[in-house]
Design a protein around this motif. Structure first.
Motif, PDB file in Angstrom:
ATOM      1  N   THR A  23      36.622  45.487  53.088  1.00 23.34           N
ATOM      2  CA  THR A  23      35.476  45.326  52.186  1.00 23.34           C
ATOM      3  C   THR A  23      34.184  45.180  52.975  1.00 23.34           C
ATOM      4  O   THR A  23      33.148  45.744  52.611  1.00 23.34           O
ATOM      5  N   GLN A  54      35.617  45.246  44.650  1.00 24.83           N
ATOM      6  CA  GLN A  54      36.958  44.659  44.586  1.00 24.83           C
ATOM      7  C   GLN A  54      37.030  43.620  43.454  1.00 24.83           C
ATOM      8  O   GLN A  54      37.968  43.635  42.669  1.00 24.83           O
ATOM      9  N   ASP A  77      36.832  50.287  46.081  1.00 26.82           N
ATOM     10  CA  ASP A  77      37.441  49.119  46.720  1.00 26.82           C
ATOM     11  C   ASP A  77      38.579  48.593  45.859  1.00 26.82           C
ATOM     12  O   ASP A  77      38.355  47.900  44.878  1.00 26.82           O
ATOM     13  N   GLU A  78      39.790  48.942  46.229  1.00 31.68           N
ATOM     14  CA  GLU A  78      41.011  48.543  45.522  1.00 31.68           C
ATOM     15  C   GLU A  78      40.955  48.868  44.029  1.00 31.68           C
ATOM     16  O   GLU A  78      41.025  47.970  43.183  1.00 31.68           O
TER      17      GLU A  78
END
Ligand SMILES: Nc1ncnc2c1ncn2[C@@H]1O[C@H](COP(=O)(O)OP(=O)(O)OP(=O)(O)O)[C@@H](O)[C@H]1O
Ligand SMILES: [Mg+2]
Lengths: 368, 254
Positions: free
Chosen positions: B43, B85, B176-177
């Motif tokens: 991240t 995220q 991000d994820e």
């Protein structure tokens, strides 16, 4: 679509007219005086709503911007230029139509700068001050921002209170009327009460329409996105620092314009207008109005200012606004006049309507 | 030459080297994955690329133009968009309004035109809304347009965030994820979505812990561990890489 969006504006205009009609028919036009003053305070509150409610940036300094408007116009228009006639600057101003000649209450002939000049000066000055203090201050968040704006408010208050040209504790009085166009004038003259009520109402309606449009636009969404998440707003390409600064300046200008008009209406301005408690009351009204809710702020602004100005809170005025703020922050941190706080009400209404429909109520589909 | 080039990017927090001398390239129209254990610096790397964090040293270039340490809103204008995220949708705004914020850099109305609703601003406003609704229907969530974004279920919020990022018409999309916290059906949908996004000409850099998703969709994988790049290559090679198995892939069996 557009009709639906502006229907509250129509409702507001109708309310304005009805209130005036009632006051006039009942022979109580003096009630309009406090309504007019409340309307000007509402301009401050509307600007603050966009800054605080929609953009999420707190300010405890808006009384200072209001005072900057009021004192700028007071200082500029109370100076009698008659003895200075003959000096190049004054003659030029007269020739350019930047001055007004009139007799004051004692029948003395005076020559002073036109309030239009002081209005423009006040707006430019306030915008510049808001811009330059905004650059460092708006880097702060939450209570740090609150403290910094509070500090600014206190400084302006002390300046006003301590300067000879601002009349120290007495303020400035004998401020001339502000002749607009077509025989209209912002003035406390009881004979002009009704027209002044409408002048203030027009400003408020214009203000609320402009800000409604703003909130529901590309810029407004950028402002609201800053409230939601500065990091995400930035990542979407919103120049967060710039938008914060511009909305701070915009709300300061709203306060300044209110200050100019109310000062001409009252014929005087005093240091209490710059008092930090004023800023607290503006903030409390934005909160009680629902934070991100222009209409809530407007309704509460008129109501609470009116009650306060008519003296219903007596000497508990500051106590009332302080407590409102505490209660809201404790129990309704997102503001009081929020739809979710009234969901039970609309749910109940929906139940009633549904049961009515179930019993065969016809033709009710046009209700909403 | 890569479309995105990272050279010796580093960033520390106090004594912790969160991203430590990381270099790699992402080619145009690629799907590249960044994987690694928790706290590996994935991240942080995204935050460096998008300007959310400034880097201590190193260089990032997009189309051979340096972008490191530009403010995030300028980097967004260079065609980089992202998701977060921990989902960061705008509260008190509807789904379509969230996506409309994504059109910010593709429109220009300022304070005055907006307040006065000048014809140009109105025309632009209509275009913003139409384009945003179009993106919502491509993503299959058109019917949610007027719902409050942050009260939607988690999985849907992730899709709204992707829609918002796509509304900027990015050349490079950082995810991000995107499948974190999703069930297998939702994950499959996200996987399909990412492939579709690439087909529309967008380059994708994705952080993900879901290995089957990563192995399925990515052309290349970069592996980070303790801030350092420990491997880079096609999925088949990464799966066989011993160090990667030791620090990351193996941990499932432990
Ligand atoms: N703003 C910050 N301040 C201090 N330390 C930070 C900050 N951001 C990240 N870190 C630290 O840097 C390291 C890398 O964090 P990062 O969030 O980049 O990891 P990650 O690879 O994304 O992990 P995860 O898979 O859990 O999301 C962690 O040890 C984290 O605690
Ligand atoms: Mg992470």
């Amino acid at each position: 679509m557009a009709m639906k969006k502006y229907s509250p504006v129509l409702a507001l205009v109708i309310c304005v007219i009805i209130l005036q009609a009632i006051a006039s028919l009942a022979g109580r036009e003096y009630y309009l005086t406090q309504l007019t003053m409340s309307a000007y305070y509402c301009l401050v509150i509307l600007g603050l709503t966009v800054l605080m409610g929609y953009t999420g940036q707190i300010s405890l300094g808006h009384a200072a911007f209001f005072a900057m408007g009021g004192y700028t116009t007071a200082v500029m228009t109370t100076r009698n230029l008659i003895e200075m006639q003959g000096s190049a600057a004054v003659d030029l101003a007269v020739r350019l139509g930047l001055t007004v000649t009139e007799k004051n209450a004692y029948g003395v002939e005076i020559l002073h700068l036109s309030p239009w000049v002081s209005l423009v000066t006040a707006v430019c000055l306030t915008a510049a001050v808001a811009f330059f203090i905004g650059i460092p201050i708006l880097k702060l968040k939450g209570h740090y921002l609150a403290m910094a704006t509070l500090g600014f408010g206190i400084i302006i208050y002390r300046i006003v209170l301590g300067s000879r040209i601002f009349g120290e504790a007495d303020g400035i009085s004998d401020i001339p009327q502000f002749a607009l166009a077509g025989g209209l004038a912002v003035s406390g003259d009881p004979a002009l009460r009704v027209q002044n009520y409408y002048i203030a109402a027009v400003l408020v309606v214009a203000g609320v329409v402009l800000l409604m449009n703003l909130v529901d636009s590309r810029v407004g969404r950028a402002l609201r996105s800053i409230h939601g998440s500065e990091e995400a707003a930035n990542a979407m390409g919103v120049n967060v620092a710039r938008y914060k600064l511009l909305v701070f300046v915009l709300s300061a200008v709203f306060a300044c314009i209110a200050g100019v008009f109310l000062t001409h209406f009252n014929g005087g301005v005093g240091p209490s207008e710059a008092d930090v408690m004023k800023s607290v009351s503006y903030l409390a009204i934005v909160a009680v109005g629902g934070m991100a809710n222009l209409w809530g702020a407007l309704v509460m602004g008129i109501l609470l200012n009116y009650l306060s100005l008519r003296g219903y809170f007596g000497s508990y005025d500051e106590f009332v606004f302080g407590s409102i703020l505490i209660v809201i922050m404790l129990f309704f941190p997102n503001g009081l006049l929020k739809m979710e706080n009234f969901r039970w009400l609309s749910d109940a209404a929906a139940r009633v309507i549904n049961s009515y429909r179930a019993r065969g109520g016809e033709g009710k589909d046009g209700l909403s | 030459m890569g479309f995105l080039e990272l050279k010796n990017m580093s960033r520390s927090f106090g004594g912790l080297r969160a991203v430590d001398d990381v270099s790699f390239e992402v080619a145009k129209h690629q799907i590249k994955a960044v994987i690694g254990p928790n706290g590996a610096g994935k991240t942080t790397l995204f935050n460096l690329i998008t300007g959310s964090l400034v880097c201590d040293s190193g260089e990032a270039r997009i189309n051979d133009v340096p972008i490191q340490n530009l403010p995030p809103h300028r980097i967004a204008r260079r065609g980089i968009s992202r998701t977060f995220q921990n989902i960061k949708l705008f509260s008190h705004m509807t789904v379509v309004e969230n996506v409309m914020v994504g059109r910010h850099i593709r429109s220009r109305a300022g304070f005055l035109p907006a307040m006065l609703r000048l014809p140009g601003a109105r025309r632009e406003e209509r275009a913003i809304r139409e384009r945003s609704l179009e993106i919502l229907s491509v993503m299959g969530i058109a019917e949610l347009a007027d719902q409050d974004a942050t009260s939607l279920p988690f999985g849907t919020q992730r899709i709204v965030e992707i829609a918002r990022a796509l509304a900027t018409e990015p050349e490079l999309l950082l995810l991000d994820e995107p499948a974190a916290g999703l069930n297998i059906y939702e994950t499959a949908r996200v996987s399909e979505m990412i492939t579709k996004i690439r087909e529309r000409g967008v380059t994708v850099l994705v952080i993900e812990h879901d290995m089957s998703l990563i192995m399925n969709i990515s052309d290349e994988i970069v592996v980070l561990s303790s801030g350092k790049k420990i491997a880079e290559g096609v999925p088949a090679d990464i799966q066989k890489n011993e160090e990667v198995i030791r620090v990351y892939l193996g941990e499932d069996d432990a």
